[in-house]
Design an enzyme around this catalytic site. Structure first.
Site, PDB file in Angstrom:
ATOM      1  CG  ASP A  10     127.848 -11.923  11.808  1.00 21.95           C
ATOM      2  OD1 ASP A  10     126.982 -12.267  11.568  1.00 21.95           O
ATOM      3  OD2 ASP A  10     128.683 -11.610  10.156  1.00 21.95           O
ATOM      4  CG  ASP A  34     123.104 -23.606   7.723  1.00 21.34           C
ATOM      5  OD1 ASP A  34     123.833 -23.835   9.062  1.00 21.34           O
ATOM      6  OD2 ASP A  34     122.052 -24.444   7.011  1.00 21.34           O
TER       7      ASP A  34
HETATM    8  N1  AR6 Z   1     123.603 -12.834  11.248  1.00 22.00           N
HETATM    9  C1  AR6 Z   1     122.414 -12.357  11.422  1.00 22.00           C
HETATM   10  N2  AR6 Z   1     120.803 -12.419  10.847  1.00 22.00           N
HETATM   11  C2  AR6 Z   1     121.097 -12.978   9.034  1.00 22.00           C
HETATM   12  C3  AR6 Z   1     122.926 -13.301   8.913  1.00 22.00           C
HETATM   13  C4  AR6 Z   1     123.715 -12.766  10.248  1.00 22.00           C
HETATM   14  N3  AR6 Z   1     124.920 -13.207   9.567  1.00 22.00           N
HETATM   15  N4  AR6 Z   1     122.474 -13.941   7.450  1.00 22.00           N
HETATM   16  C5  AR6 Z   1     121.263 -13.701   7.537  1.00 22.00           C
HETATM   17  N5  AR6 Z   1     120.231 -13.166   8.423  1.00 22.00           N
HETATM   18  P1  AR6 Z   1     118.423 -17.251   6.514  1.00 22.00           P
HETATM   19  P2  AR6 Z   1     116.112 -18.777   6.802  1.00 22.00           P
HETATM   20  C6  AR6 Z   1     119.689 -12.994   8.285  1.00 22.00           C
HETATM   21  O1  AR6 Z   1     117.922 -17.222   5.104  1.00 22.00           O
HETATM   22  O2  AR6 Z   1     115.248 -18.179   6.187  1.00 22.00           O
HETATM   23  C7  AR6 Z   1     119.945 -20.721   4.159  1.00 22.00           C
HETATM   24  O3  AR6 Z   1     120.854 -21.545   2.800  1.00 22.00           O
HETATM   25  C8  AR6 Z   1     118.425 -12.449   6.616  1.00 22.00           C
HETATM   26  O4  AR6 Z   1     118.181 -11.587   6.815  1.00 22.00           O
HETATM   27  O5  AR6 Z   1     120.025 -17.142   7.190  1.00 22.00           O
HETATM   28  O6  AR6 Z   1     115.667 -19.241   7.786  1.00 22.00           O
HETATM   29  C9  AR6 Z   1     119.584 -23.109   5.702  1.00 22.00           C
HETATM   30  O7  AR6 Z   1     121.061 -23.885   4.710  1.00 22.00           O
HETATM   31  C10 AR6 Z   1     116.593 -13.369   7.878  1.00 22.00           C
HETATM   32  O8  AR6 Z   1     116.212 -12.384   8.336  1.00 22.00           O
HETATM   33  O9  AR6 Z   1     117.134 -18.409   6.901  1.00 22.00           O
HETATM   34  C11 AR6 Z   1     118.371 -23.228   4.895  1.00 22.00           C
HETATM   35  O10 AR6 Z   1     118.685 -24.058   3.720  1.00 22.00           O
HETATM   36  C12 AR6 Z   1     117.424 -14.232   8.771  1.00 22.00           C
HETATM   37  O11 AR6 Z   1     118.189 -14.022   8.874  1.00 22.00           O
HETATM   38  C13 AR6 Z   1     118.274 -21.110   4.672  1.00 22.00           C
HETATM   39  O12 AR6 Z   1     118.851 -21.306   4.284  1.00 22.00           O
HETATM   40  C14 AR6 Z   1     117.490 -16.006   7.677  1.00 22.00           C
HETATM   41  O13 AR6 Z   1     117.275 -15.437   7.176  1.00 22.00           O
HETATM   42  C15 AR6 Z   1     116.928 -20.881   5.791  1.00 22.00           C
HETATM   43  O14 AR6 Z   1     116.130 -20.282   5.967  1.00 22.00           O
END
Ligand code: AR6
Length: 181
Positions: A10, A34
């Site tokens: 995380d 986020d």
């Molecule tokens: N730590 C590390 N990686 C993570 C975590 C965490 N706590 N949580 C998720 N991931 P995403 P995006 C991974 O959806 O695709 C939001 O609503 C996840 O498995 O966080 O850029 C924003 O406000 C994936 O591989 O970001 C935007 O609206 C990666 O992090 C939108 O999502 C990115 O997933 C951005 O979407």
């Protein structure tokens, strides 16, 4: 030389000078990374995001009522705020592109990494933790997201000493590891 390291876990549990957030243009929070960053980092981050947002240029786009819409941070760019209660000095918020099957938006995704590193350099951050931007809610295929992340960081001239990719699960970790060998 920038060292690239990989960690599974995380990103909000990391210790680094800067932690990168996979944000959206509104800078007002969301799900995924986020949501986790704002939850664990506390209200100081959102407060600063609101202030930054107020200073961003309005889009020329207007709603039918004439109110400006689309105000926010453009895709591919990055801004920094306090890290609040996180174990870091700054959060760098970058807006990844939503994956498209018909349009190649790779350059925008590469820009997220470049612009985040540019902000890190401006701040003097030496260790930066990145998530796999766009590979969650924004639907970017993991292998391609990993390729763009690793090659862009390798090609970027920066004073950052360690770029740490923090991958949420084993599959993401392996996708990044494949591009590092
Ligand atoms: N730590 C590390 N990686 C993570 C975590 C965490 N706590 N949580 C998720 N991931 P995403 P995006 C991974 O959806 O695709 C939001 O609503 C996840 O498995 O966080 O850029 C924003 O406000 C994936 O591989 O970001 C935007 O609206 C990666 O992090 C939108 O999502 C990115 O997933 C951005 O979407």
């Amino acid at each position: 030389m920038t060292r690239i390291t990989l960690v599974q876990g995380d990103i909000t549990r990391q210790t680094a000078d800067a932690i990168v957030n996979a944000a959206n243009s509104s800078l007002l929070g969301g799900g995924g990374v986020d949501g986790a960053i704002h939850r664990r980092g506390g209200p100081a981050i959102l407060e600063e995001c609101r202030r930054l947002r107020a200073g961003l240029p309005h889009s020329r786009l207007r709603s039918s009522g004439g109110t400006p819409i689309g105000k926010g941070l453009p895709t591919g760019q990055a801004v920094a705020t306090t890290a609040g209660d996180l174990d870091a000095r700054w959060v760098i918020h970058t807006v990844g592109p939503v994956h498209s099957a018909t349009e190649d938006r790779s350059e925008l995704l590469a820009s997220c990494y470049r612009e985040s590193l540019r902000r890190a350099d401006e701040l003097g951050a030496r260790t930066v933790a990145f998530p796999a931007v766009s590979t969650g809610i924004y639907g970017w295929p993991l292998d391609d997201g990993a390729r763009i992340a690793v090659t862009t960081v390798r090609e970027t001239d920066t004073a950052v000493e360690e770029v740490r990719f923090v991958l949420f699960d084993e599959r993401a970790y392996q996708a990044f590891a494949a591009w590092l060998t």
